[in-house]
Design a protein around this motif. Structure first.
Motif, PDB file in Angstrom:
ATOM      1  N   TYR A  53     -12.549  -9.451 -12.927  1.00 20.95           N
ATOM      2  CA  TYR A  53     -11.884  -9.528 -11.633  1.00 20.95           C
ATOM      3  C   TYR A  53     -12.612  -8.732 -10.549  1.00 20.95           C
ATOM      4  N   HIS A  55     -14.239  -7.411  -7.418  1.00 20.73           N
ATOM      5  CA  HIS A  55     -14.278  -7.985  -6.077  1.00 20.73           C
ATOM      6  C   HIS A  55     -15.585  -7.671  -5.351  1.00 20.73           C
ATOM      7  N   PRO A 217      -2.548  -4.450  -7.961  1.00 17.80           N
ATOM      8  CA  PRO A 217      -2.320  -5.853  -8.325  1.00 17.80           C
ATOM      9  C   PRO A 217      -3.604  -6.671  -8.266  1.00 17.80           C
ATOM     10  N   HIS A 219      -6.124  -9.548  -7.505  1.00 16.01           N
ATOM     11  CA  HIS A 219      -6.243 -10.484  -6.387  1.00 16.01           C
ATOM     12  C   HIS A 219      -7.574 -11.226  -6.513  1.00 16.01           C
ATOM     13  N   LYS A 220      -7.739 -12.226  -5.668  1.00 14.93           N
ATOM     14  CA  LYS A 220      -8.937 -13.073  -5.731  1.00 14.93           C
ATOM     15  C   LYS A 220      -9.792 -12.973  -4.468  1.00 14.93           C
ATOM     16  N   LEU A 221      -9.722 -11.834  -3.803  1.00  9.17           N
ATOM     17  CA  LEU A 221     -10.430 -11.697  -2.533  1.00  9.17           C
ATOM     18  C   LEU A 221     -11.949 -11.743  -2.696  1.00  9.17           C
ATOM     19  N   SER A 240      -1.469 -13.624  -8.920  1.00 13.59           N
ATOM     20  CA  SER A 240      -1.245 -12.202  -8.657  1.00 13.59           C
ATOM     21  C   SER A 240       0.069 -11.792  -9.315  1.00 13.59           C
TER      22      SER A 240
END
Length: 261
Positions: A53, A55, A217, A219-221, A240
């Motif tokens: 995950y 980022h 949390p 996230h997919k940013l 999320s």
């Protein structure tokens, strides 16, 4: 006549006998994310973990950074010292993984603390904690430590690496009495199992030096960066966490007497 050259004035200079340089991905000012107050954050390039995950996958390789001297970084940070001090902030060395470049990271922390008078933080996964000398850690006021899972198999699935070095580093920080803010990323279907969260919570409570736990949390940013690099983001279908799931995770830490946010 013999001219005596001055002795090195920092730990890194003493180790290398030349001005310290490292691979720097970027630097920025942030508030409330990378330690208390407004902070000057230096992101070093290179990381031994490949978190599913992540980022900032663009920081994984050292060659993705720019060769930069410690003098350049300090000169940039100096511009903001009054503003940072007024906010109760400081300087954070992050990444990537800063302990992949321990001499350079140590130089920055030493000079940020002693030359600029700033509160210092080290943001690390702990996997390379054995590379952090006691001298380096003396220049660190706060460690932002990621423990990504308590279950060993899940940790390896998430990061591609074993968990034990991070736990060993966490215990060492406790023995040194170093303040720690622990970070735990809550990923539905991956790290959110009750026994996994409670395992991290029980370990953190035993350490005795964890001042705060940040339940972050998923996230997919960062998906755009994965795509730009031609990498497959395997968590596309992962949602999320819900407010209830986040509250459950925080409650597990609070039940152990920890402050969770």
């Amino acid at each position: 006549m013999t001219v005596l050259l001055p002795l090195p004035t920092t730990l890194a200079a003493a180790a290398t006998h030349r001005p310290s340089e490292g691979s720097v991905h970027s630097w920025d000012l942030s508030t409330g994310v990378d330690g208390p107050g407004t902070r000057f954050v230096t992101f070093l390039a290179g990381c031994p973990l490949t978190c599913l995950y992540c980022h900032n996958p663009d920081t994984w390789r050292m060659r993705s950074g720019k060769r930069t001297s410690a003098d350049e970084v300090i000169a940039e940070a100096r511009k903001y010292t009054r503003f940072i001090a007024a906010s109760g902030g400081g300087a954070t060395v992050s990444g990537g993984e800063p302990l992949l470049q321990p001499v350079f990271a140590g130089e920055l922390l030493h000079r940020m603390k002693h030359e600029l008078g700033l509160h210092t933080a080290l943001d690390t996964s702990g996997f390379l904690g054995a590379r952090a000398t006691d001298a380096l850690l003396r220049d660190v006021d706060l460690v932002l430590l990621d423990i990504k899972s308590w279950d060993r198999e899940t940790y390896r699935k998430v990061t591609g690496r074993p968990l034990r070095p991070t736990l060993d580093f966490a215990r060492r920080l406790a023995d040194l009495g170093k303040e720690v803010h622990l970070r735990f990323v809550l990923v539905p279907g991956l790290t959110d199992a009750r026994e996994n969260v409670e395992g991290v919570a029980a370990f953190a409570a035993r350490l005795g030096n964890v001042a705060r736990v940040d339940v972050l949390p998923f996230h997919k940013l960062g998906v755009g960066k994965w795509e730009a690099l031609g990498k497959e983001f395997t968590l596309h279908g992962t949602p999320s966490p819900t407010a209830e799931q986040i509250a459950m995770a925080r409650a597990a830490f609070e039940a152990r007497g920890l402050t969770a946010v």
